[in-house]
Design a protein around this motif. Structure first.
Motif, PDB file in Angstrom:
ATOM      1  N   ALA A 220       0.842  -1.085   0.045  1.00  0.00           N
ATOM      2  CA  ALA A 220       0.155   0.057  -0.043  1.00  0.00           C
ATOM      3  C   ALA A 220       1.168   1.269  -0.057  1.00  0.00           C
ATOM      4  CB  ALA A 220      -0.955   0.089   1.215  1.00  0.00           C
ATOM      5  N   PHE A 221       0.853   2.073  -0.852  1.00  0.00           N
ATOM      6  CA  PHE A 221       1.433   3.417  -0.949  1.00  0.00           C
ATOM      7  C   PHE A 221       0.892   4.638  -0.359  1.00  0.00           C
ATOM      8  CE2 PHE A 221       1.798   0.640  -4.595  1.00  0.00           C
ATOM      9  CZ  PHE A 221       3.422   0.464  -4.810  1.00  0.00           C
ATOM     10  N   ILE A 222       1.692   5.294   0.428  1.00  0.00           N
ATOM     11  CA  ILE A 222       1.289   6.697   0.716  1.00  0.00           C
ATOM     12  C   ILE A 222       2.462   7.601   0.331  1.00  0.00           C
ATOM     13  CG2 ILE A 222      -0.057   5.425   2.577  1.00  0.00           C
ATOM     14  CD1 ILE A 222       2.049   6.220   4.699  1.00  0.00           C
ATOM     15  N   GLY A 223       2.023   8.997   0.526  1.00  0.00           N
ATOM     16  CA  GLY A 223       2.984   9.817   0.312  1.00  0.00           C
ATOM     17  C   GLY A 223       4.158   9.954   1.264  1.00  0.00           C
ATOM     18  N   TRP A 224       5.482  10.261   0.791  1.00  0.00           N
ATOM     19  CA  TRP A 224       6.940  10.330   1.380  1.00  0.00           C
ATOM     20  C   TRP A 224       6.662  11.018   2.598  1.00  0.00           C
ATOM     21  CZ3 TRP A 224      10.681   7.124  -0.384  1.00  0.00           C
ATOM     22  CH2 TRP A 224      12.030   7.411   0.428  1.00  0.00           C
ATOM     23  N   GLU A 225       6.323  12.376   2.584  1.00  0.00           N
ATOM     24  CA  GLU A 225       6.247  13.228   3.831  1.00  0.00           C
ATOM     25  C   GLU A 225       5.281  12.863   4.550  1.00  0.00           C
ATOM     26  OE1 GLU A 225       8.666  15.265   4.507  1.00  0.00           O
ATOM     27  OE2 GLU A 225       9.697  14.856   2.546  1.00  0.00           O
ATOM     28  N   GLN A 226       3.913  12.325   4.019  1.00  0.00           N
ATOM     29  CA  GLN A 226       2.910  11.923   4.905  1.00  0.00           C
ATOM     30  C   GLN A 226       3.209  10.741   5.990  1.00  0.00           C
ATOM     31  OE1 GLN A 226       0.251  13.941   5.332  1.00  0.00           O
ATOM     32  NE2 GLN A 226      -0.891  12.503   6.543  1.00  0.00           N
ATOM     33  N   ALA A 227       3.969   9.909   5.409  1.00  0.00           N
ATOM     34  CA  ALA A 227       4.497   8.961   6.068  1.00  0.00           C
ATOM     35  C   ALA A 227       5.423   9.296   7.125  1.00  0.00           C
ATOM     36  CB  ALA A 227       5.286   7.669   5.226  1.00  0.00           C
ATOM     37  N   ALA A 228       6.196  10.408   6.961  1.00  0.00           N
ATOM     38  CA  ALA A 228       6.995  10.937   8.207  1.00  0.00           C
ATOM     39  C   ALA A 228       6.165  11.528   9.065  1.00  0.00           C
ATOM     40  CB  ALA A 228       8.126  12.027   7.462  1.00  0.00           C
ATOM     41  N   THR A 229       4.971  12.393   8.654  1.00  0.00           N
ATOM     42  CA  THR A 229       4.347  12.983   9.715  1.00  0.00           C
ATOM     43  C   THR A 229       3.553  12.162  10.432  1.00  0.00           C
ATOM     44  OG1 THR A 229       4.234  14.866   8.090  1.00  0.00           O
ATOM     45  CG2 THR A 229       2.520  14.709   9.895  1.00  0.00           C
ATOM     46  N   GLU A 230       2.993  11.028   9.728  1.00  0.00           N
ATOM     47  CA  GLU A 230       1.970  10.325  10.435  1.00  0.00           C
ATOM     48  C   GLU A 230       2.452   9.093  11.407  1.00  0.00           C
ATOM     49  OE1 GLU A 230      -1.442  10.634  10.657  1.00  0.00           O
ATOM     50  OE2 GLU A 230      -1.859  12.351   9.278  1.00  0.00           O
ATOM     51  N   PHE A 231       3.530   8.590  10.756  1.00  0.00           N
ATOM     52  CA  PHE A 231       4.111   7.426  11.523  1.00  0.00           C
ATOM     53  C   PHE A 231       5.524   7.539  11.705  1.00  0.00           C
ATOM     54  CE2 PHE A 231       1.027   6.171   8.428  1.00  0.00           C
ATOM     55  CZ  PHE A 231      -0.200   5.765   9.195  1.00  0.00           C
ATOM     56  N   ALA A 232       6.332   8.581  11.947  1.00  0.00           N
ATOM     57  CA  ALA A 232       7.682   8.725  12.220  1.00  0.00           C
ATOM     58  C   ALA A 232       8.508   8.009  11.238  1.00  0.00           C
ATOM     59  CB  ALA A 232       7.915   8.447  13.665  1.00  0.00           C
ATOM     60  N   PHE A 233       8.189   8.004  10.153  1.00  0.00           N
ATOM     61  CA  PHE A 233       9.090   7.186   8.889  1.00  0.00           C
ATOM     62  C   PHE A 233      10.217   7.793   8.762  1.00  0.00           C
ATOM     63  CE2 PHE A 233       9.936   7.710   4.351  1.00  0.00           C
ATOM     64  CZ  PHE A 233      10.655   6.301   4.242  1.00  0.00           C
ATOM     65  N   ASP A 234      11.576   7.233   8.821  1.00  0.00           N
ATOM     66  CA  ASP A 234      12.826   7.554   9.268  1.00  0.00           C
ATOM     67  C   ASP A 234      13.362   8.125   7.778  1.00  0.00           C
ATOM     68  OD1 ASP A 234      13.088   5.368   7.565  1.00  0.00           O
ATOM     69  OD2 ASP A 234      13.930   4.145   9.028  1.00  0.00           O
ATOM     70  N   ARG A 235      12.618   8.107   6.578  1.00  0.00           N
ATOM     71  CA  ARG A 235      12.792   8.708   5.202  1.00  0.00           C
ATOM     72  C   ARG A 235      14.031   7.728   4.591  1.00  0.00           C
ATOM     73  NH1 ARG A 235      11.388  13.369   7.883  1.00  0.00           N
ATOM     74  NH2 ARG A 235       9.992  14.886   6.880  1.00  0.00           N
ATOM     75  N   LEU A 236      14.284   6.670   4.925  1.00  0.00           N
ATOM     76  CA  LEU A 236      15.378   5.771   4.319  1.00  0.00           C
ATOM     77  C   LEU A 236      14.853   4.975   3.486  1.00  0.00           C
ATOM     78  CD1 LEU A 236      17.562   4.724   7.499  1.00  0.00           C
ATOM     79  CD2 LEU A 236      18.177   6.664   6.109  1.00  0.00           C
ATOM     80  N   SER A 237      15.380   4.940   2.320  1.00  0.00           N
ATOM     81  CA  SER A 237      14.918   3.914   1.200  1.00  0.00           C
ATOM     82  C   SER A 237      15.187   2.604   1.360  1.00  0.00           C
ATOM     83  CB  SER A 237      15.466   4.636  -0.230  1.00  0.00           C
ATOM     84  OG  SER A 237      15.432   5.809  -0.483  1.00  0.00           O
ATOM     85  N   SER A 238      14.214   1.723   1.295  1.00  0.00           N
ATOM     86  CA  SER A 238      14.098   0.282   1.234  1.00  0.00           C
ATOM     87  C   SER A 238      14.654  -0.325   0.054  1.00  0.00           C
ATOM     88  CB  SER A 238      13.023  -0.469   2.044  1.00  0.00           C
ATOM     89  OG  SER A 238      11.757   0.026   0.958  1.00  0.00           O
ATOM     90  N   THR A 239      13.954   0.267  -1.413  1.00  0.00           N
ATOM     91  CA  THR A 239      14.347   0.035  -2.547  1.00  0.00           C
ATOM     92  C   THR A 239      14.585   1.158  -3.490  1.00  0.00           C
ATOM     93  OG1 THR A 239      13.394  -1.909  -2.352  1.00  0.00           O
ATOM     94  CG2 THR A 239      13.915  -1.368  -4.401  1.00  0.00           C
TER      95      THR A 239
END
Length: 391
Positions: A198-217
């Motif tokens: 399931a795809f969500i926006g890059w910045e939205q992921a950082a805002t909502e879920f403390a996404f570390d902004r590191l690429s997995s692929t």
């Protein structure tokens, strides 16, 4: 005898026993149909694969972290995507990042354990352009929608959740929050792993879920002539300190390997078709031997009226060839129809090599000649007296 008379006399024996002829010809038809359909389906599948590769290109590379020396998880550096984009022969770069500990469900009543293993990823907006993804329903994330709680589903993810195009604009439960479904993707041939996310926006992921902004692929498109040199540079460029912790793959190689496996399987199936064809040939031989035994009086009468041994031999050999040709023609037709139907069902181009048709008929005639040789010789050796008296 003239050729027309030979065919007419040879065919007379087939007309007198239609059921036996049908059953014998069926054995030949099954073998030929199996061989022709296998060749046709394989050729159509290869054409379909080539069409996919021509459409999507073979110049895509995927960069992902490898397992550490002790099996520990490693990550790509934060600047990996930017550094790869600076390689001279790289045309475009995009990335996804795994949003850990976040699951997606159709609604908030689904038990947490029933996640189906669906991964939620943050995605760059240019992902479809790089990996060749197409939207089946709705739309992809845009600069406007990616700032809000919106989600796009891979094709398999949507199927597992029981969602379709009619659900676009509805709400799904993602990470303990309601997200609006804005799109569903078609299957992605060069990145099948994206069908189950399931795809969500890059910045939205950082805002909502403390996404570390590191690429997995990281997905890379390079100039076709330079694909080899770019492949060799990617691990050192993505992680200069630990290039051994970077795994670089070429997704189109998986499709090529699939084609090779299909080719090997085709050889096996053609072998099975050959066995069926051999069984059909035995059936033809059996029919011809019985025909000689039942028509001894006819053979004796023809010999008494002046027919030579060679004419009797030619009559029964022709009968065997006609019987085999009847089965072979039916087999080629059935095999062609089966392969065409399967190709249409898979949205492939219908491809039937001419050598498969001609080869099928040629093998049929060879089987017929071999199967009819002994009965024809046996019929020719009968003396008029022996044949008429039934001795």
């Amino acid at each position: 005898m003239p050729f027309g008379d030979v065919v007419r006399v040879g065919g007379s024996g087939l007309r007198t026993h239609p059921l036996r002829v049908l059953l014998s010809a069926l054995g030949i038809a099954i073998g030929i149909a199996a061989m022709v359909s296998i060749v046709g389906i394989t050729s159509s599948g290869k054409a379909g694969l080539n069409a996919i590769l021509d459409k999507l290109g073979t110049n895509m590379l995927a960069v992902a972290p490898a397992k550490g020396a002790l099996g520990s998880d490693v990550t790509l550096p934060a600047e990996a995507e930017t550094m790869i984009g600076r390689i001279e022969s790289v045309e475009s770069v995009t990335a996804i990042g795994a949003v850990k500990g976040v699951n997606v469900y159709r609604n908030d009543r689904i038990p947490a354990a029933q996640s189906n293993g669906i991964t939620v990823v943050a995605s760059r907006l240019n992902l479809p352009d790089v990996v060749g993804a197409r939207v089946a329903s709705g739309s992809w994330l845009t600069e406007a929608t990616a700032r809000y709680r919106t989600v796009v589903l891979g094709s398999t993810t949507a199927r597992w959740l029981g969602l379709s195009g009619t659900n676009i604009g509805g709400q799904i439960w993602l990470g303990g929050r309601w997200f609006t479904l804005v799109g569903i993707l078609e299957p992605i041939a060069l990145a099948e792993e994206l069908d189950v996310v399931a795809f969500i926006g890059w910045e939205q992921a950082a805002t909502e879920f403390a996404f570390d902004r590191l690429s997995s692929t990281i997905y890379v498109r390079a100039q076709e002539p330079a694909i080899g040199s770019v492949h060799a540079l990617l691990d050192r460029t993505a992680n200069p300190k630990s290039p051994q912790d970077v795994r670089v793959s070429r997704p189109s190689d998986a499709l090529a390997a699939k084609a090779a496996a299909d080719k090997a399987l085709t050889g096996l199936l053609v072998g099975l078709g050959a066995v069926a064809l051999l069984v059909g040939g035995v059936g033809v031989a059996n029919t011809m031997v019985i025909s000689v035994l039942e028509r001894r009086s006819e053979i004796g009468l023809r010999r008494s009226l002046g027919a030579t041994r060679s004419q009797i031999w030619l009559q029964f050999l022709t009968e065997s060839l006609l019987l085999s040709l009847l089965g072979g023609g039916a087999g080629v037709l059935l095999g062609g129809l089966a392969s065409a139907a399967y190709a249409v069902s898979q949205d492939w181009a219908i491809v039937m090599p001419s050598w498969a048709v001609l080869g099928g008929l040629g093998v049929t005639l060879l089987i017929g000649a071999c199967a009819g040789m002994y009965p024809a010789v046996r019929a020719a050796r009968l003396s008029p007296t022996e044949a008429l008296t039934g001795a």
